[in-house]
Each structure stands twice: as C-alpha cells, then as structure tokens.
Design a protein around this motif. Sequence first.
Motif, mmCIF file in Angstrom:
data_model
loop_
_atom_site.group_PDB
_atom_site.id
_atom_site.type_symbol
_atom_site.label_atom_id
_atom_site.label_comp_id
_atom_site.label_asym_id
_atom_site.label_seq_id
_atom_site.Cartn_x
_atom_site.Cartn_y
_atom_site.Cartn_z
ATOM 1 N N LYS A 180 9.881 -24.121 28.229
ATOM 2 C CA LYS A 180 10.937 -25.088 27.932
ATOM 3 C C LYS A 180 11.309 -25.026 26.454
ATOM 4 O O LYS A 180 12.464 -25.222 26.075
ATOM 5 N N LEU A 181 10.327 -24.732 25.629
ATOM 6 C CA LEU A 181 10.534 -24.612 24.182
ATOM 7 C C LEU A 181 11.588 -23.538 23.888
ATOM 8 O O LEU A 181 12.512 -23.760 23.098
ATOM 9 N N VAL A 182 11.436 -22.394 24.526
ATOM 10 C CA VAL A 182 12.381 -21.289 24.337
ATOM 11 C C VAL A 182 13.787 -21.703 24.777
ATOM 12 O O VAL A 182 14.778 -21.454 24.078
ATOM 13 N N GLU A 183 13.863 -22.342 25.931
ATOM 14 C CA GLU A 183 15.157 -22.779 26.468
ATOM 15 C C GLU A 183 15.844 -23.773 25.528
ATOM 16 O O GLU A 183 17.036 -23.624 25.222
ATOM 17 N N GLU A 184 15.094 -24.758 25.049
ATOM 18 C CA GLU A 184 15.673 -25.782 24.187
ATOM 19 C C GLU A 184 16.051 -25.226 22.814
ATOM 20 O O GLU A 184 17.074 -25.610 22.240
ATOM 21 N N HIS A 185 15.235 -24.323 22.283
ATOM 22 C CA HIS A 185 15.567 -23.682 21.009
ATOM 23 C C HIS A 185 16.850 -22.859 21.156
ATOM 24 O O HIS A 185 17.692 -22.827 20.251
ATOM 25 N N GLY A 186 16.988 -22.196 22.299
ATOM 26 C CA GLY A 186 18.182 -21.392 22.547
ATOM 27 C C GLY A 186 19.442 -22.245 22.599
ATOM 28 O O GLY A 186 20.482 -21.874 22.026
ATOM 29 N N GLU A 187 19.365 -23.384 23.269
ATOM 30 C CA GLU A 187 20.506 -24.295 23.359
ATOM 31 C C GLU A 187 20.867 -24.855 21.983
ATOM 32 O O GLU A 187 22.056 -24.948 21.626
ATOM 33 N N LEU A 188 19.838 -25.203 21.213
ATOM 34 C CA LEU A 188 20.070 -25.741 19.875
ATOM 35 C C LEU A 188 20.707 -24.691 18.971
ATOM 36 O O LEU A 188 21.658 -24.973 18.242
ATOM 37 N N LEU A 189 20.207 -23.479 19.055
ATOM 38 C CA LEU A 189 20.751 -22.396 18.238
ATOM 39 C C LEU A 189 22.207 -22.126 18.580
ATOM 40 O O LEU A 189 23.032 -21.898 17.695
ATOM 41 N N GLN A 190 22.543 -22.185 19.856
ATOM 42 C CA GLN A 190 23.927 -21.958 20.279
ATOM 43 C C GLN A 190 24.861 -23.013 19.676
ATOM 44 O O GLN A 190 25.959 -22.686 19.207
ATOM 45 N N ALA A 191 24.421 -24.264 19.670
ATOM 46 C CA ALA A 191 25.241 -25.338 19.093
ATOM 47 C C ALA A 191 25.410 -25.151 17.587
ATOM 48 O O ALA A 191 26.497 -25.372 17.036
ATOM 49 N N ILE A 192 24.345 -24.731 16.921
ATOM 50 C CA ILE A 192 24.404 -24.498 15.474
ATOM 51 C C ILE A 192 25.315 -23.311 15.169
ATOM 52 O O ILE A 192 26.145 -23.362 14.253
ATOM 53 N N LYS A 193 25.191 -22.231 15.944
ATOM 54 C CA LYS A 193 25.999 -21.019 15.738
ATOM 55 C C LYS A 193 27.492 -21.306 15.872
ATOM 56 O O LYS A 193 28.315 -20.752 15.145
ATOM 57 N N THR A 194 27.829 -22.173 16.820
ATOM 58 C CA THR A 194 29.245 -22.469 17.074
ATOM 59 C C THR A 194 29.770 -23.600 16.184
ATOM 60 O O THR A 194 30.928 -23.987 16.296
ATOM 61 N N GLY A 195 28.891 -24.124 15.316
ATOM 62 C CA GLY A 195 29.324 -25.160 14.384
ATOM 63 C C GLY A 195 29.531 -26.527 15.009
ATOM 64 O O GLY A 195 30.199 -27.392 14.438
ATOM 65 N N ASN A 196 28.964 -26.734 16.191
ATOM 66 C CA ASN A 196 29.100 -28.021 16.882
ATOM 67 C C ASN A 196 28.008 -28.967 16.388
ATOM 68 O O ASN A 196 26.936 -29.080 16.995
ATOM 69 N N ALA A 197 28.276 -29.648 15.280
ATOM 70 C CA ALA A 197 27.269 -30.470 14.609
ATOM 71 C C ALA A 197 26.764 -31.619 15.478
ATOM 72 O O ALA A 197 25.560 -31.887 15.531
ATOM 73 N N GLN A 198 27.687 -32.299 16.160
ATOM 74 C CA GLN A 198 27.288 -33.442 16.991
ATOM 75 C C GLN A 198 26.394 -32.996 18.155
ATOM 76 O O GLN A 198 25.404 -33.643 18.473
ATOM 77 N N GLN A 199 26.744 -31.866 18.768
ATOM 78 C CA GLN A 199 25.941 -31.352 19.869
ATOM 79 C C GLN A 199 24.574 -30.887 19.375
ATOM 80 O O GLN A 199 23.552 -31.090 20.040
#
Length: 223
Positions: A180-199
């Motif tokens: 789950k750690l890998v999955e959640e880190h991946g989702e967080l990284l995607q939001a950061i990469k796309t500049g979606n600060a609120q997400q």
Amino acid sequence: MDSGMFQLENYKPLRELVFEHIKHAIITGELKPGERLMEVQLAEKLGVSRTPVREAIRKLELEGLVVMVPRKGAFVSDVSLKDIIDVFEVRETLEGLASYLAAERITKEEIENLNEILKKTKENVEKGDSRGIIECDVKFHDAVFNASRNEKLIQIMANLQEHIHRFRIIYVNMAERANKLVEEHGELLQAIKTGNAQQAKKLAIKHVENIQNEVIKELSQDK
C-alpha cells in the motif's frame, strides 16, 4: 541486541557514543518496548564500564524512551495510543503542507529523484527487504520536504523523525502495508508532478491517516 552495531568511534565523548547507540537500538526496534535494560549486559556488549551506560539510561528517561520502575530497573518505554495520536496529528499537518508546497515548487531533477526512489521501493517490496523499504520511505518523504523549499518546515519535521521512525518499523514490516505504501507514494508523486497542490495535500494527509490506523491496529493486536 546485536553487539555488531556498537563499534565505537573515537571522535565523540564515550558517554555520548553510548547514549547514541542505545537510543538508536530503541528507535529502530532492536530494543523493543517493554524490554528491560540491563546495565551489565549493555556495558559488556559495548565494551565500556557501567557508568556511561547508567548515564545514557538516565538521559533516555528524560527523553521519554526509557521508564524507571521502582525495585525493578529500567525498561524501554511502551508506545501508547496517545503517543501515536500526538505524533500523527503533527505529522499529518506537516506532510500535507510539504506536499502542497512541493507541487508548486518541485524541480524536474527532484521529480526524477522521486521516481527513482519509488522504483527502488517497489524492488525492495518485491524482495521483502524491510530495511530497504524503510530507507526508501525515509528518502521519499525527505525529498518531498526538501522540494517544499521551506527550511523551517524541514527543520520541524527533522525534530519529529525519531518518533516517526519507531512507528515506521511497525508498519513497514507488514506485507500488506508495504504494498500500500508503494501505491500511495505513487499517487502522491503523480499529484506533485502535475502541480496539483490541493490533491497532493489531500493524498499526503490520507497517507498519514492510513499509516496511523494500521499502527494502532497492529499494536492493539499485539497487546
């Protein structure tokens, strides 16, 4: 406790080295909550007299990592429900803010670094390498905080790291949580990469909440 980790360097006072080594053993879970600290045994393993060991135990008591029980001796302090909630309440806020700022300020090089850390995390999870997963988890969150460009925020989080690490040992050793750690880190990284600060903020907070729930569940089962 593995005496192999206690190879004392020469550039620090002996009492400080002894303190740091015993503290490290507690934080990493090598000395477990509720375990008795025997001065004689610790002194033998460290190759020192009992005096610096006794001083270290007293100092660790002041930091809340050791408790003294009358007529019984010194014990590694248990992790209470309040300890967990107190730490994760603070961590939740800090991680949310750091992720929000990172989404706005992160560089291309930092994104590439986070991608590499995530890749390495997956490899360690597949191998069942708990130590490797822990190292990657630390690197991932440190990288997010560094990308926030807020030195005060980074400093505050650094002061909390020792407490976080005691809980990190618990949840990383759970196979389901590691995946789950890998999955959640991946989702967080995607939001950061796309500049979606609120997400990014939302996902970081949820990530910490999930960890807290798993730690509480695991400790409840143990008891």
